[in-house]
Enzyme design. Structure first.
Site, PDB file in Angstrom:
ATOM      1  N   ARG A 147     -33.687 -25.488  -5.846  1.00 53.26           N
ATOM      2  CA  ARG A 147     -33.824 -26.902  -5.482  1.00 53.26           C
ATOM      3  C   ARG A 147     -32.500 -27.614  -5.186  1.00 53.26           C
ATOM      4  NH1 ARG A 147     -35.573 -30.395  -8.339  1.00 53.26           N
ATOM      5  NH2 ARG A 147     -36.770 -31.499  -6.769  1.00 53.26           N
ATOM      6  N   CYS A 185     -22.884 -15.383  -3.379  1.00 53.86           N
ATOM      7  CA  CYS A 185     -21.886 -15.584  -2.329  1.00 53.86           C
ATOM      8  C   CYS A 185     -22.374 -16.582  -1.290  1.00 53.86           C
ATOM      9  CB  CYS A 185     -21.545 -14.251  -1.694  1.00 53.86           C
ATOM     10  SG  CYS A 185     -20.936 -13.104  -2.926  1.00 53.86           S
ATOM     11  N   GLU A 227     -54.498 -33.318  -6.571  1.00 53.29           N
ATOM     12  CA  GLU A 227     -53.826 -32.008  -6.499  1.00 53.29           C
ATOM     13  C   GLU A 227     -52.389 -32.074  -7.028  1.00 53.29           C
ATOM     14  OE1 GLU A 227     -53.798 -31.218  -2.300  1.00 53.29           O
ATOM     15  OE2 GLU A 227     -55.947 -30.889  -2.172  1.00 53.29           O
ATOM     16  N   PRO A 228     -52.169 -32.510  -8.250  1.00 59.09           N
ATOM     17  CA  PRO A 228     -50.796 -32.617  -8.738  1.00 59.09           C
ATOM     18  C   PRO A 228     -50.185 -31.244  -9.022  1.00 59.09           C
ATOM     19  CG  PRO A 228     -52.328 -33.136 -10.509  1.00 59.09           C
ATOM     20  CD  PRO A 228     -53.160 -32.928  -9.273  1.00 59.09           C
ATOM     21  N   GLY A 229     -48.939 -31.091  -8.679  1.00 58.90           N
ATOM     22  CA  GLY A 229     -48.205 -29.866  -8.989  1.00 58.90           C
ATOM     23  C   GLY A 229     -47.025 -30.189  -9.883  1.00 58.90           C
ATOM     24  N   ARG A 230     -45.985 -30.729  -9.253  1.00 62.55           N
ATOM     25  CA  ARG A 230     -44.739 -31.041  -9.955  1.00 62.55           C
ATOM     26  C   ARG A 230     -44.964 -31.833 -11.237  1.00 62.55           C
ATOM     27  NH1 ARG A 230     -39.960 -31.582  -7.223  1.00 62.55           N
ATOM     28  NH2 ARG A 230     -41.162 -31.798  -5.304  1.00 62.55           N
TER      29      ARG A 230
END
Ligand SMILES: *Cc1c(COP(=O)(O)O)cnc(C)c1O
Length: 407
Positions: free
Chosen positions: A304, A334, A265-268
């Site tokens: 991130r 802000c 299940e790779p994402g990044r």
């Protein structure tokens, strides 16, 4: 001379589509997927792209066309995959809090597998399946209790995490599931964290899962697949990304002689380094103690750095001949946490275009409208061509749901 995405100048893209702008390289997406396919060729895995890393329909569509499956964590993500042309029989549904509506939606669509994270969830899926006259295919997410040695916010495989079923309770949970009439046990899964730079926790998790699968087989619970989750890290700075071939070799050796299909299940690692966030310098401000490069992108576009103190490489799209200075690169929001980099060497002047690298994963998908900022446009580059894959939001988009309620 501007730097390029494939054959197109970033400066050209910024002029045409405005900033902030997410730019993805289609070739980089394909290469990242192909790297998994090639490395794991011996195991014939089903690679299920973790949609939450970047859920843009065109990116999902691209992976679907390559033959990829999908790991989803909400009914909305399942709907996205289906809308983008992905097929239900390659969709896995993960997550600790699946609602009755989401379960019914997934069952109705005919997904491949529910990755179940607790006993009450087993009961709920069984009940919904019974109501619908269906049998739900399930896998149990086991918490292998290995230390992924990553940022605490993205470590998920320790005893103290909310995810998965504890190893000590795993056999009982499988027995419990086996007794529920509207469930079919088909697999086992884990996902120990994200941005893992060391393979040993992944390999150790696989070992523990397989030892459990062997015990279950003895008890008459035969599994069809083992799903090792995602989590392989990428190079943001000068880290060495783990060697997929070495990972695959270790997994293949462990799987040898067992009749288990491999799921990943790779994402990044499929999208992270395919994306760049383009942002224009508004002002350079010499503070009393620090210099600030104030840009038009902000934490609402790319969270991130604010959320995990994450590092993103930032460079000028063009050599501008300016001397380098040390500055914080910050957005207009802000919040003191609204920065992309602190104490970074950068040559930047007002009007320059900056490239925030490695922004393809957990960038656009985590974007918000904080400070009533419209979300950025996204484009996909392939060779000499570019396609807008998400239009920039407008003020009307932002207030539509409130206007409808205005007295
Ligand atoms: C987030 C997630 C992934 C993907 O993780 P990456 O670190 O992006 O590869 C895979 N599986 C599950 C269950 C997740 O929650």
């Amino acid at each position: 001379m501007s730097k390029l995405c494939e054959n197109i100048a970033y400066t050209h893209l910024a002029e045409r589509f405005g900033t902030p702008l997410y730019v993805y390289s289609e070739q980089a997406l394909t290469n990242a997927y192909q790297n998994y396919v090639n490395a794991f060729a011996g195991c014939q895995p089903l690679i299920c792209y973790a949609v939450k890393a970047n859920s843009n329909l065109s990116i999902i569509q691209h992976f679907a066309q390559l033959g990829c499956g999908f790991d989803t964590v909400s009914g909305g993500e399942i709907a996205r995959v289906l809308a983008a042309g992905g097929t239900a029989d390659k969709i896995i549904f993960s997550g600790v809090g699946k609602s009755i509506q989401e379960i019914a939606f997934a069952l109705n669509a005919g997904i491949k597998c529910f990755n179940v994270e607790s006993l009450p969830e087993l009961d709920r899926i069984n009940q919904v399946a019974e109501m619908m006259g269906q049998i739900a295919p399930i896998s149990l997410r086991i918490n292998p209790d290995v230390d992924a040695k990553t940022h605490p916010y993205i470590s998920t495989g320790l005893k103290a995490n909310k995810f998965g079923i504890a190893m000590a309770d795993a056999e009982r949970a499988y027995q419990y599931a086996a007794a529920l009439p509207n469930l079919q046990i088909i697999g086992i899964d884990c996902h120990i964290g994200s941005q893992l730079l060391d393979l040993s926790p992944l390999v150790e998790a696989c070992e523990r899962m397989l030892a459990l699968a062997d015990k279950l087989a003895v008890q008459g619970i035969a599994l069809q697949h083992i799903d090792l989750g995602g989590g392989v890290g990428i190079a943001y700075q000068n880290e060495q990304a783990p060697d997929l071939t070495a990972y695959a070799a270790a997994v293949a050796q462990m799987l040898a002689g067992r009749n288990l299909r491999l799921v990943l299940e790779p994402g990044r690692s499929l999208v992270g380094n395919a994306g760049t966030l383009l942002t224009r310098v508004e002002f350079v401000k010499q503070g009393e103690e620090k210099n600030f490069v104030i840009v038009d992108a902000a934490m609402n576009d790319l969270l991130r750095p604010a959320l995990y103190q994450a590092y993103h490489h930032i460079e000028n799209a063009e050599e501008n001949g300016q001397p380098e200075m040390v500055a914080d690169i910050v957005g207009p929001i802000c919040e003191t946490g609204d920065f992309f980099a602190q104490n970074r060497e950068i040559a930047a002047a007002a009007g320059d275009l900056l490239l925030v690298r490695s922004a393809g994963a957990y960038g656009a998908s985590m974007a918000s409208n904080y400070n009533t900022r419209c979300r950025a446009a996204e484009v996909l580059v392939s060779g000499d061509t570019v396609r807008e894959i998400r239009q920039r939001e407008t003020f009307d988009d932002l207030i539509r749901h409130e206007l409808a309620c205005l007295g």
